[in-house]
Design a protein around this motif. Structure first.
Motif, PDB file in Angstrom:
ATOM      1  N   VAL A   1       0.978  -1.171   0.109  1.00 38.68           N
ATOM      2  CA  VAL A   1       0.015  -0.108  -0.033  1.00 38.68           C
ATOM      3  C   VAL A   1       1.076   1.402  -0.094  1.00 38.68           C
ATOM      4  O   VAL A   1       1.898   1.139   0.651  1.00 38.68           O
ATOM      5  CB  VAL A   1      -0.964   0.050   1.339  1.00 38.68           C
ATOM      6  CG1 VAL A   1      -1.625   1.408   1.520  1.00 38.68           C
ATOM      7  CG2 VAL A   1      -1.930  -1.008   1.001  1.00 38.68           C
ATOM      8  N   VAL A   2       0.624   2.335  -0.688  1.00 44.52           N
ATOM      9  CA  VAL A   2       1.368   3.311  -0.962  1.00 44.52           C
ATOM     10  C   VAL A   2       0.236   4.475  -0.542  1.00 44.52           C
ATOM     11  O   VAL A   2      -0.906   4.731  -1.004  1.00 44.52           O
ATOM     12  CB  VAL A   2       1.850   3.848  -2.204  1.00 44.52           C
ATOM     13  CG1 VAL A   2       2.499   5.386  -2.318  1.00 44.52           C
ATOM     14  CG2 VAL A   2       2.823   2.592  -2.767  1.00 44.52           C
ATOM     15  N   MET A   3       0.743   5.397   0.511  1.00 46.31           N
ATOM     16  CA  MET A   3      -0.012   6.661   0.896  1.00 46.31           C
ATOM     17  C   MET A   3       0.689   7.852   0.984  1.00 46.31           C
ATOM     18  O   MET A   3       2.035   7.672   0.868  1.00 46.31           O
ATOM     19  CB  MET A   3      -0.499   6.464   2.373  1.00 46.31           C
ATOM     20  CG  MET A   3      -1.498   5.326   2.640  1.00 46.31           C
ATOM     21  SD  MET A   3      -1.922   5.325   4.465  1.00 46.31           S
ATOM     22  CE  MET A   3      -2.772   3.808   4.287  1.00 46.31           C
ATOM     23  N   ASN A   4       0.285   9.049   0.864  1.00 47.98           N
ATOM     24  CA  ASN A   4       0.740  10.322   0.993  1.00 47.98           C
ATOM     25  C   ASN A   4       0.140  10.946   2.168  1.00 47.98           C
ATOM     26  O   ASN A   4      -0.454  10.210   2.688  1.00 47.98           O
ATOM     27  CB  ASN A   4       0.673  11.230  -0.319  1.00 47.98           C
ATOM     28  CG  ASN A   4      -0.659  11.528  -0.577  1.00 47.98           C
ATOM     29  OD1 ASN A   4      -1.727  11.050   0.103  1.00 47.98           O
ATOM     30  ND2 ASN A   4      -1.191  12.344  -1.415  1.00 47.98           N
ATOM     31  N   THR A   5       0.709  12.208   2.570  1.00 47.98           N
ATOM     32  CA  THR A   5      -0.075  12.882   3.723  1.00 47.98           C
ATOM     33  C   THR A   5      -0.282  13.978   3.304  1.00 47.98           C
ATOM     34  O   THR A   5       0.169  15.357   3.885  1.00 47.98           O
ATOM     35  CB  THR A   5       1.076  13.003   4.678  1.00 47.98           C
ATOM     36  OG1 THR A   5       2.354  13.913   4.214  1.00 47.98           O
ATOM     37  CG2 THR A   5       1.723  11.557   5.115  1.00 47.98           C
ATOM     38  N   PRO A   6      -1.632  14.226   2.626  1.00 48.70           N
ATOM     39  CA  PRO A   6      -1.943  15.466   1.958  1.00 48.70           C
ATOM     40  C   PRO A   6      -2.355  16.239   3.131  1.00 48.70           C
ATOM     41  O   PRO A   6      -2.880  16.192   4.268  1.00 48.70           O
ATOM     42  CB  PRO A   6      -3.200  15.170   1.365  1.00 48.70           C
ATOM     43  CG  PRO A   6      -3.733  13.641   1.873  1.00 48.70           C
ATOM     44  CD  PRO A   6      -2.376  13.097   2.324  1.00 48.70           C
TER      45      PRO A   6
ATOM     46  N   LYS B   1      -5.648  -1.436  11.784  1.00 49.05           N
ATOM     47  CA  LYS B   1      -7.027  -1.212  11.626  1.00 49.05           C
ATOM     48  C   LYS B   1      -7.530  -1.330  10.248  1.00 49.05           C
ATOM     49  O   LYS B   1      -8.591  -1.172   9.772  1.00 49.05           O
ATOM     50  CB  LYS B   1      -7.423   0.029  12.012  1.00 49.05           C
ATOM     51  CG  LYS B   1      -7.134   0.430  13.577  1.00 49.05           C
ATOM     52  CD  LYS B   1      -7.638   1.681  14.164  1.00 49.05           C
ATOM     53  CE  LYS B   1      -7.528   1.953  15.485  1.00 49.05           C
ATOM     54  NZ  LYS B   1      -7.453   3.382  15.828  1.00 49.05           N
ATOM     55  N   ASP B   2      -6.303  -1.915   9.182  1.00 49.18           N
ATOM     56  CA  ASP B   2      -6.490  -1.875   7.996  1.00 49.18           C
ATOM     57  C   ASP B   2      -7.208  -0.303   7.275  1.00 49.18           C
ATOM     58  O   ASP B   2      -7.989  -0.310   6.321  1.00 49.18           O
ATOM     59  CB  ASP B   2      -7.388  -2.910   7.364  1.00 49.18           C
ATOM     60  CG  ASP B   2      -7.312  -3.028   5.877  1.00 49.18           C
ATOM     61  OD1 ASP B   2      -6.147  -2.923   5.371  1.00 49.18           O
ATOM     62  OD2 ASP B   2      -8.280  -3.372   5.469  1.00 49.18           O
ATOM     63  N   ASP B   3      -6.694   0.817   7.909  1.00 52.31           N
ATOM     64  CA  ASP B   3      -7.426   2.160   7.545  1.00 52.31           C
ATOM     65  C   ASP B   3      -6.356   2.760   6.354  1.00 52.31           C
ATOM     66  O   ASP B   3      -5.484   2.601   6.374  1.00 52.31           O
ATOM     67  CB  ASP B   3      -6.985   3.033   8.675  1.00 52.31           C
ATOM     68  CG  ASP B   3      -7.430   4.566   8.389  1.00 52.31           C
ATOM     69  OD1 ASP B   3      -7.799   4.776   7.195  1.00 52.31           O
ATOM     70  OD2 ASP B   3      -7.647   5.082   9.392  1.00 52.31           O
ATOM     71  N   ARG B   4      -7.052   2.763   5.109  1.00 55.33           N
ATOM     72  CA  ARG B   4      -6.572   3.098   3.952  1.00 55.33           C
ATOM     73  C   ARG B   4      -7.066   4.466   3.490  1.00 55.33           C
ATOM     74  O   ARG B   4      -7.102   4.769   2.128  1.00 55.33           O
ATOM     75  CB  ARG B   4      -7.004   1.778   2.710  1.00 55.33           C
ATOM     76  CG  ARG B   4      -6.556   0.473   3.247  1.00 55.33           C
ATOM     77  CD  ARG B   4      -7.100  -0.512   2.247  1.00 55.33           C
ATOM     78  NE  ARG B   4      -6.703  -1.775   2.740  1.00 55.33           N
ATOM     79  CZ  ARG B   4      -5.619  -2.586   1.988  1.00 55.33           C
ATOM     80  NH1 ARG B   4      -5.401  -2.174   0.963  1.00 55.33           N
ATOM     81  NH2 ARG B   4      -5.471  -3.808   2.494  1.00 55.33           N
ATOM     82  N   THR B   5      -7.285   5.177   4.278  1.00 59.25           N
ATOM     83  CA  THR B   5      -7.863   6.545   3.903  1.00 59.25           C
ATOM     84  C   THR B   5      -6.901   7.405   3.010  1.00 59.25           C
ATOM     85  O   THR B   5      -7.515   7.758   2.005  1.00 59.25           O
ATOM     86  CB  THR B   5      -8.013   7.395   5.247  1.00 59.25           C
ATOM     87  OG1 THR B   5      -8.871   6.795   6.049  1.00 59.25           O
ATOM     88  CG2 THR B   5      -8.693   8.788   4.726  1.00 59.25           C
ATOM     89  N   PHE B   6      -5.701   7.575   3.165  1.00 55.30           N
ATOM     90  CA  PHE B   6      -4.660   8.014   2.189  1.00 55.30           C
ATOM     91  C   PHE B   6      -4.092   7.130   1.147  1.00 55.30           C
ATOM     92  O   PHE B   6      -3.174   7.638   0.533  1.00 55.30           O
ATOM     93  CB  PHE B   6      -3.886   8.867   2.995  1.00 55.30           C
ATOM     94  CG  PHE B   6      -4.252   9.985   3.926  1.00 55.30           C
ATOM     95  CD1 PHE B   6      -5.253  11.075   3.355  1.00 55.30           C
ATOM     96  CD2 PHE B   6      -4.662   9.329   5.491  1.00 55.30           C
ATOM     97  CE1 PHE B   6      -5.899  11.743   4.428  1.00 55.30           C
ATOM     98  CE2 PHE B   6      -5.368  10.573   6.308  1.00 55.30           C
ATOM     99  CZ  PHE B   6      -5.758  11.596   5.714  1.00 55.30           C
TER     100      PHE B   6
END
Length: 307
Positions: free
Chosen positions: A95-100, A298-303
């Motif tokens: 999974v890849v996320m940024n921090t907008p 929590k498998d939180d994939r919001t970002f």
């Protein structure tokens, strides 16, 4: 114990690193630091046993992702994520996320600061111009664009925006006029502040045709990515019109042409500096570690950006 690797050629501020370590350790995670590394081999070695990776502008290539045999998530501390190979990450179930939003105010303040600097002739002792009463167009009304509009209104500027991905009412509630096309934005605003991402559709999309439509004394302000600029088209426009100016927080590849031909009509920061404030640095680092923990627990994939 899961391991979080913070790999940064340009390190986070010490306060950010301390915050990352405190949050991770309180949640029973190990933190490893790889700062100011000099070769990709060092990154490949360090990521081998990491469950999570935090980077800034560091290149997370297919080779890096495949070297991280335990890697589950990569978080880019910042808004842009074109330094991460999303296709390779998806192929390897990473999974890849940024921090907008964490760097947004810093980037917006830089944009307005550079505008003031150029309007005053680089503080050369001669008479300059003021921002009050001038028009500014915001090309992409995301987190940074919203802050730019807010600050610009404080300067007394007329603020317009174009963003086909935002509801008109959402922009108008901020007291910003929405225009219907890119052409209208560029042809009616003396200043245009650019905030589009770099992708296949936007690369080299800002060039001669748009810039030649700008009003007299037009100024393009780029705190996005240099790749979205058609640099040859920009030079052509500035050659054709001696009133056009360009400001960017990253120098174009043809910067020598600007030095030769456009003295006093441009300004480039020494390196990309939009996020270079203590506050943005800390915000992005803390957001990154919290997102990792929330994902792993929590498998939180919001970002998530590689959906």
């Amino acid at each position: 114990m899961a391991k979080i690797l913070v790999a940064t050629v340009k390190p986070f501020a010490p306060a950010a690193v301390e915050g990352i370590e405190d949050i991770a350790q309180n949640a029973n995670y190990e933190v490893a630091l790889l700062e100011k590394y000099e070769s990709n081999d060092q990154l490949l070695e360090a990521v081998a046993d990491a469950d999570a990776l935090i980077v800034r502008s560091d290149k997370v290539t297919k080779e890096v992702i495949e070297a991280g045999k335990n890697l589950k998530i990569v978080v880019r501390g910042g808004a842009g994520y074109d330094n991460v190979d999303l296709e390779a990450a998806t192929a390897n179930n990473v999974v890849v996320m940024n921090t907008p939003g964490q760097n947004s105010n810093a980037v917006a303040e830089l944009a307005l600061g550079m505008m003031v600097y150029l309007a005053r002739g680089g503080y050369n002792g001669k008479a300059g111009t003021e921002l009050r009463g001038k028009s500014i167009g915001i090309h992409a009304y995301g987190n940074v664009g919203r802050y730019v509009g807010e600050i610009a209104k404080g300067f007394g500027m007329e603020v317009k925006a174009f963003d086909p991905f935002k509801e008109k009412a959402e922009i108008e509630k901020d007291g910003v006029k929405v225009v219907d096309s890119i052409e209208e934005l560029y042809s009616t605003c003396q200043y245009v502040s650019l905030h589009i991402p770099s992708n296949d559709k936007t690369k080299k999309s800002i060039g001669y045709e748009l810039l030649s439509k700008m009003p007299e004394n037009g100024v393009l302000v780029n705190t996005a990515r240099k790749e979205v600029i058609d640099e040859d088209g920009l030079v052509k426009a500035m050659e054709a019109r001696a009133d056009l100016q360009y400001i960017s927080d990253i120098a174009p590849d043809n910067k020598d042409v600007f030095a030769e031909k456009f003295e006093g009509r441009y300004f480039f920061t020494p390196k990309k500096m939009g996020a270079q404030t203590a506050e943005a640095n800390i915000n992005a680092g803390i957001a990154a570690v919290n997102q990792i923990i929330n994902f792993l627990e929590k498998d939180d994939r919001t970002f998530q950006v590689n959906k």
